[in-house]
Motif scaffolding. Structure first.
Motif, PDB file in Angstrom:
ATOM      1  N   PRO B  54      43.771  18.470  66.075  1.00  0.00           N
ATOM      2  CA  PRO B  54      43.126  17.330  66.722  1.00  0.00           C
ATOM      3  C   PRO B  54      44.061  16.752  67.782  1.00  0.00           C
ATOM      4  O   PRO B  54      45.283  16.866  67.655  1.00  0.00           O
ATOM      5  CB  PRO B  54      42.920  16.356  65.576  1.00  0.00           C
ATOM      6  N   ASP B  55      43.493  16.160  68.815  1.00  0.00           N
ATOM      7  CA  ASP B  55      44.335  15.575  69.854  1.00  0.00           C
ATOM      8  C   ASP B  55      44.841  14.195  69.458  1.00  0.00           C
ATOM      9  O   ASP B  55      45.776  13.687  70.058  1.00  0.00           O
ATOM     10  CB  ASP B  55      43.572  15.523  71.163  1.00  0.00           C
ATOM     11  N   ALA B  56      44.199  13.611  68.458  1.00  0.00           N
ATOM     12  CA  ALA B  56      44.712  12.363  67.909  1.00  0.00           C
ATOM     13  C   ALA B  56      44.045  12.168  66.555  1.00  0.00           C
ATOM     14  O   ALA B  56      43.035  12.798  66.254  1.00  0.00           O
ATOM     15  CB  ALA B  56      44.409  11.187  68.832  1.00  0.00           C
ATOM     16  N   GLY B  57      44.610  11.276  65.738  1.00  0.00           N
ATOM     17  CA  GLY B  57      44.013  10.963  64.459  1.00  0.00           C
ATOM     18  C   GLY B  57      44.444  11.922  63.359  1.00  0.00           C
ATOM     19  O   GLY B  57      45.250  12.823  63.580  1.00  0.00           O
ATOM     20  N   ASP B  58      43.893  11.710  62.182  1.00  0.00           N
ATOM     21  CA  ASP B  58      44.305  12.497  61.020  1.00  0.00           C
ATOM     22  C   ASP B  58      43.143  12.519  60.032  1.00  0.00           C
ATOM     23  O   ASP B  58      42.156  11.800  60.190  1.00  0.00           O
ATOM     24  CB  ASP B  58      45.539  11.853  60.380  1.00  0.00           C
ATOM     25  N   ALA B  59      43.270  13.375  59.030  1.00  0.00           N
ATOM     26  CA  ALA B  59      42.322  13.354  57.923  1.00  0.00           C
ATOM     27  C   ALA B  59      43.128  13.499  56.651  1.00  0.00           C
ATOM     28  O   ALA B  59      44.183  14.153  56.658  1.00  0.00           O
ATOM     29  CB  ALA B  59      41.313  14.486  58.057  1.00  0.00           C
ATOM     30  N   GLN B  60      42.664  12.866  55.591  1.00  0.00           N
ATOM     31  CA  GLN B  60      43.368  12.971  54.317  1.00  0.00           C
ATOM     32  C   GLN B  60      42.389  13.431  53.253  1.00  0.00           C
ATOM     33  O   GLN B  60      41.261  12.932  53.196  1.00  0.00           O
ATOM     34  CB  GLN B  60      43.924  11.599  53.911  1.00  0.00           C
ATOM     35  N   PHE B  61      42.846  14.377  52.443  1.00  0.00           N
ATOM     36  CA  PHE B  61      42.030  14.768  51.302  1.00  0.00           C
ATOM     37  C   PHE B  61      42.880  14.604  50.056  1.00  0.00           C
ATOM     38  O   PHE B  61      43.940  15.216  49.942  1.00  0.00           O
ATOM     39  CB  PHE B  61      41.555  16.215  51.440  1.00  0.00           C
ATOM     40  N   SER B  62      42.408  13.770  49.140  1.00  0.00           N
ATOM     41  CA  SER B  62      43.154  13.352  47.953  1.00  0.00           C
ATOM     42  C   SER B  62      44.628  13.108  48.284  1.00  0.00           C
ATOM     43  O   SER B  62      45.535  13.586  47.614  1.00  0.00           O
ATOM     44  CB  SER B  62      42.996  14.356  46.807  1.00  0.00           C
ATOM     45  N   GLY B  63      44.826  12.365  49.366  1.00  0.00           N
ATOM     46  CA  GLY B  63      46.170  11.921  49.704  1.00  0.00           C
ATOM     47  C   GLY B  63      46.991  12.915  50.504  1.00  0.00           C
ATOM     48  O   GLY B  63      48.119  12.630  50.888  1.00  0.00           O
ATOM     49  N   VAL B  64      46.452  14.114  50.752  1.00  0.00           N
ATOM     50  CA  VAL B  64      47.196  15.110  51.536  1.00  0.00           C
ATOM     51  C   VAL B  64      46.754  15.023  52.995  1.00  0.00           C
ATOM     52  O   VAL B  64      45.566  15.035  53.283  1.00  0.00           O
ATOM     53  CB  VAL B  64      46.939  16.527  50.984  1.00  0.00           C
ATOM     54  N   SER B  65      47.735  14.941  53.869  1.00  0.00           N
ATOM     55  CA  SER B  65      47.428  14.754  55.282  1.00  0.00           C
ATOM     56  C   SER B  65      47.191  16.083  55.975  1.00  0.00           C
ATOM     57  O   SER B  65      47.937  17.044  55.783  1.00  0.00           O
ATOM     58  CB  SER B  65      48.568  14.000  55.954  1.00  0.00           C
ATOM     59  N   LEU B  66      46.169  16.110  56.812  1.00  0.00           N
ATOM     60  CA  LEU B  66      45.840  17.340  57.541  1.00  0.00           C
ATOM     61  C   LEU B  66      46.920  17.685  58.564  1.00  0.00           C
ATOM     62  O   LEU B  66      47.294  18.845  58.715  1.00  0.00           O
ATOM     63  CB  LEU B  66      44.492  17.158  58.237  1.00  0.00           C
ATOM     64  N   THR B  67      47.418  16.676  59.260  1.00  0.00           N
ATOM     65  CA  THR B  67      48.334  16.991  60.360  1.00  0.00           C
ATOM     66  C   THR B  67      49.768  17.194  59.875  1.00  0.00           C
ATOM     67  O   THR B  67      50.460  18.073  60.382  1.00  0.00           O
ATOM     68  CB  THR B  67      48.304  15.878  61.428  1.00  0.00           C
ATOM     69  N   SER B  68      50.214  16.402  58.898  1.00  0.00           N
ATOM     70  CA  SER B  68      51.613  16.540  58.508  1.00  0.00           C
ATOM     71  C   SER B  68      51.812  17.480  57.314  1.00  0.00           C
ATOM     72  O   SER B  68      52.920  17.953  57.082  1.00  0.00           O
ATOM     73  CB  SER B  68      52.229  15.162  58.214  1.00  0.00           C
ATOM     74  N   GLU B  69      50.747  17.755  56.536  1.00  0.00           N
ATOM     75  CA  GLU B  69      50.872  18.713  55.421  1.00  0.00           C
ATOM     76  C   GLU B  69      49.756  19.743  55.529  1.00  0.00           C
ATOM     77  O   GLU B  69      48.959  19.913  54.614  1.00  0.00           O
ATOM     78  CB  GLU B  69      50.773  17.985  54.078  1.00  0.00           C
ATOM     79  N   ARG B  70      49.729  20.447  56.685  1.00  0.00           N
ATOM     80  CA  ARG B  70      48.603  21.326  56.962  1.00  0.00           C
ATOM     81  C   ARG B  70      48.418  22.402  55.888  1.00  0.00           C
ATOM     82  O   ARG B  70      47.307  22.643  55.422  1.00  0.00           O
ATOM     83  CB  ARG B  70      48.782  21.995  58.331  1.00  0.00           C
ATOM     84  N   VAL B  71      49.537  23.018  55.469  1.00  0.00           N
ATOM     85  CA  VAL B  71      49.416  24.127  54.517  1.00  0.00           C
ATOM     86  C   VAL B  71      48.848  23.639  53.190  1.00  0.00           C
ATOM     87  O   VAL B  71      47.937  24.246  52.621  1.00  0.00           O
ATOM     88  CB  VAL B  71      50.787  24.800  54.330  1.00  0.00           C
ATOM     89  N   GLU B  72      49.347  22.482  52.705  1.00  0.00           N
ATOM     90  CA  GLU B  72      48.845  21.935  51.443  1.00  0.00           C
ATOM     91  C   GLU B  72      47.371  21.561  51.577  1.00  0.00           C
ATOM     92  O   GLU B  72      46.583  21.753  50.651  1.00  0.00           O
ATOM     93  CB  GLU B  72      49.657  20.700  51.032  1.00  0.00           C
TER      94      GLU B  72
END
Lengths: 62, 224, 221, 239
Positions: B54-72
């Motif tokens: 994404p060019d900005a923003g983030d998404a979280q699934f059960s506390g895991v961040s899409l941008t900073s913890e992509r693999v998890e």
């Protein structure tokens, strides 16, 4: 005016200088021509945009 | 295991597809993506799958961040796109066994997964001999094979008959009932009681400072 | 590890069911090597001099020909999306695919090379070192090729571009491989070149999948 | 450097710098060429042919320097997504490629009276040729993508990979050359040329470098303008 060089090197020396000059100048001319074309195109587009100020560049909230 | 999408922004080929997209999806809920072509449904799904940045923003699934913890994040995702990801030279059974191996699913799950989309009759047929709808079903049977809480489905029921579409809807329903989250771009009714519908293309906010793209930069400012 | 072997096995299965395994690559290699005497004449002393180099050039062309399908098929049918999301790291997936690629192109060449060496009048004492050089060098060809294949994976017609990108990258491998063969053919010790070849392959083993995976992630965007 | 991440700032500063580099390049070319053609005496060993170093060596040196600059640009573009860095590498590549071609051609022309043949698989000429292929690959990769945002990182990756393999190729070519016994005369004996050659050579190097900087600035400005044109067109298509 033309300096006298050793006979067997005359062709090599002048052709090297000539080819280098030709490549550098032609490349410069080509680049300037393309840059001028891009610049003209942009000026035209920017002019159109200024004449239509109601439509800003960034998308406004809908 | 809730999904929260926060201020997501995506620019594709110089065009802002959506910006400021925020939505919360509770466990057991479904998020249905609607809207016309080019509204960004597939784009949003690919972003949530971590395939697109994404060019900005983030998404979280059960506390895991899409941008900073992509693999998890990706370890919780099950994605099916427009393409079936099946190989004509393999048989139905081989194809699913392969995905079971790659996704670390148990081999015992292959048989039930084949039955979940009524492919048992074709189990030993090469994919080459299958019709488009049957290939689609084979691609979708991965949903029954791999156990992951967040489903991202891109037009899952295209080229399916009514019976198969109902089976897919049932799978999605049971995923939600067991506390998962389903995000689907679809025109049919999945009959999930708790479903939100959004049109990604309707999210168009003024860009924030951190979401400025190269195109915005050249567009801002005076002419030179 | 289960996923790694499953992917390598799947690529091998696909290669055998659709591409005839390595047969086509070997056929190409043999035909190229056979064309050499037609091009330069049948004199044994001339052929024996150029044999190692010609075998290497035939090998890297054979390897390169199959490269553009290395990732493209998986990108086109969506399998690469799912591989990128799987627990198997994309770098390891690339390595598995390189392994399968080498087993179907590089390995058969090792068997075909001595036969072709006979037709090119290569001195007998050079056979062993030549095969050893191919064994050490061809994995690097598959691994380096993966970078080019990754960069062009999203393109509809990436074949020629892949060649233009990859062939210059093959220069060090080609030089060292041919040097090893030539040294052995003229009765010198080929071991320094073999070691350098091995060093290139060893360095490519971790680095090339890393770069190729980064290129693939771009192609999936 | 980070302030140039903003294309507007880059356009403003580059517009001011451009005339100076252009004028300086012209002056240095004039002075350097005068020295090279009239003032410098024939060299002891190579005679008048040594005058060729004044065009051959700057072109060869810059062809390598420009590739290095492209690598740094690519690295910056990849790591920090600096929006001018990828354009900077793209703008430099054709200039570098033409310098590489010049180095090859002048090398061949020099080789003919010296060795009696146009081309010799001399380690330096061969490495230069391989470098030329990397330039070609880089430019071809940029052109092959429809979408600039995909082309930029792919080209950057290839540039960095290419630099590693160009160095590897250089060493393997040197190893290969020593085994194939090259002609005893190596060209471009820059190491043993007479001292009076140094100052004019430095002037010509500076002139070539300023020529590159000028052309590069013009080309980056052109690329930024093209990007703005594309952005305006897309914005118009959206309405």
């Amino acid at each position: 005016m033309i300096p006298q060089y050793e006979e067997k090197y005359v062709f090599a020396i002048w052709s090297c200088y000539a080819i280098t000059a030709a490549v550098l100048l032609l490349f410069l001319a080509y680049t300037l021509w393309r840059a001028a074309r891009v610049r003209r195109e942009l000026e035209q587009l920017d002019g159109q945009r200024r004449r239509a100020p109601a439509k800003p560049a960034r998308e406004a909230p809908q | 295991m809730s999904l929260s999408i926060d201020n997501l922004r995506c620019v594709r080929a110089g065009r802002t597809v959506f910006s400021g997209l925020s939505v919360d999806v509770q466990p057991g809920e479904a998020l249905i993506l609607a809207g016309p072509n080019g509204a960004g449904k597939s784009t949003l799904l690919r972003i949530l799958a971590g395939l697109l940045r994404p060019d900005a923003g983030d998404a979280q699934f059960s506390g895991v961040s899409l941008t900073s913890e992509r693999v998890e994040f990706q370890e919780r995702v099950l994605y099916t796109g427009h393409l079936d990801a099946v190989k004509p030279a393999l048989t139905v059974h081989e194809m699913l066994t392969f995905w079971a191996d790659v996704y670390d699913a148990h081999h015992d799950a292959v048989g039930p997964a084949i039955e979940a989309l009524a492919l048992a009759r074709l189990a030993d047929h090469p994919v080459r001999t299958l019709s488009a709808g049957q290939r689609r079903r084979l691609g979708l049977s991965r949903l029954a094979l791999i156990d992951r809480p967040l489903w991202l489905l891109d037009e899952p029921t295209v080229s399916l008959d009514a019976d198969s579409a109902a089976r897919v809807a049932a799978l999605a329903r049971s995923r939600c009932e067991s506390g998962g989250v389903v995000v689907a771009a679809t025109h049919i009714d999945l009959a999930i009681p708790a479903a939100k519908t959004i049109d990604p293309g309707s999210f168009k906010l003024e860009a924030t400072e951190d979401g400025v793209t190269a195109d915005d930069l050249v567009l801002s400012g005076d002419a030179w | 590890m289960r996923a790694f072997w499953a992917l390598a096995r799947r690529d091998l299965t696909l290669a055998f069911r659709t591409g005839g395994g390595g047969a086509l690559g070997v056929a190409f290699f043999v035909i190229t090597a056979v064309l050499v005497p037609f091009g330069v004449g049948p004199k044994p002393d001339l052929l024996s001099v150029i044999a190692p180099g010609m075998l290497w050039i035939a090998a890297l062309l054979a390897c390169m020909l199959t490269l553009d399908r290395l990732f493209q098929a998986d990108v086109e049918d969506g399998s690469m999306d799912l591989l990128a999301l799987s627990p198997l790291a994309l770098e390891l997936a690339v390595l598995a695919k390189c392994l399968a690629h080498w087993l179907t192109t590089g390995l058969p060449l090792l068997i075909a090379a001595p036969v072709m060496a006979i037709t090119l009048s290569m001195p007998g004492e050079a056979y062993g070192p030549m095969v050893l050089a191919l064994a050490l060098g061809t994995p690097a060809l598959s691994l380096i090729g993966a970078i080019g294949a990754g960069l062009t994976a999203g393109m509809r017609r990436g074949g020629v571009l892949t060649a233009v990108l990859v062939l210059p990258l093959y220069v060090p491998t080609l030089i060292l491989g041919a040097l090893a063969g030539n040294a052995a053919a003229s009765g010198l010790d080929p071991s320094p070149y073999l070691m350098l070849l091995g060093a290139i392959t060893l360095a490519c083993l971790p680095l090339c999948p890393l770069v190729a995976a980064a290129a693939l992630r771009l192609a999936l965007r | 450097m980070w302030s140039f991440a903003n294309p507007n700032k880059f356009m403003r500063v580059s517009g001011k710098v451009l005339p100076y580099t252009a004028v300086l390049a012209v002056l240095l070319f004039a002075a350097g060429l005068y020295q090279a053609i009239y003032v410098v005496p024939p060299e002891r060993v190579q005679g008048d042919s040594a005058r060729i170093i004044f065009v051959h060596v700057p072109a060869a040196a810059l062809s390598i320097m420009i590739y290095l600059a492209m690598c740094i640009s690519s690295l910056v573009a990849l790591i920090w997504r600096h929006p001018v860095a990828d354009l900077s590498a793209k703008a430099a590549a054709p200039v570098g490629a033409s310098f590489t071609a010049l180095a090859l051609v002048t090398g061949a022309l020099w080789g003919y009276p010296t060795w009696g043949t146009w081309w010799v698989w001399d380690a330096r000429l061969t490495s230069e040729l391989i470098l030329f292929f990397f330039y070609i690959g880089y430019i071809a990769l940029w052109d092959a993508f429809d979408d600039e945002s995909k082309a930029a990182p792919a080209a950057a990756i290839f540039c960095l990979v290419g630099s590693v393999f160009a160095v590897l190729a250089k060493y393997s070519v040197e190893l290969w050359e020593t085994l194939h016994q090259p002609p005893s005369l190596t060209i471009g004996g820059e190491e043993n040329v007479h001292d009076v050659y140094h100052i004019p050579l430095l002037m010509m190097m500076a002139a070539f470098w300023l020529y590159f900087v000028t052309l590069w600035l013009v080309r980056v400005r052109m690329e930024i303008r093209s990007r703005r044109i594309r952005a305006i067109r897309l914005a118009a298509a959206r309405e």
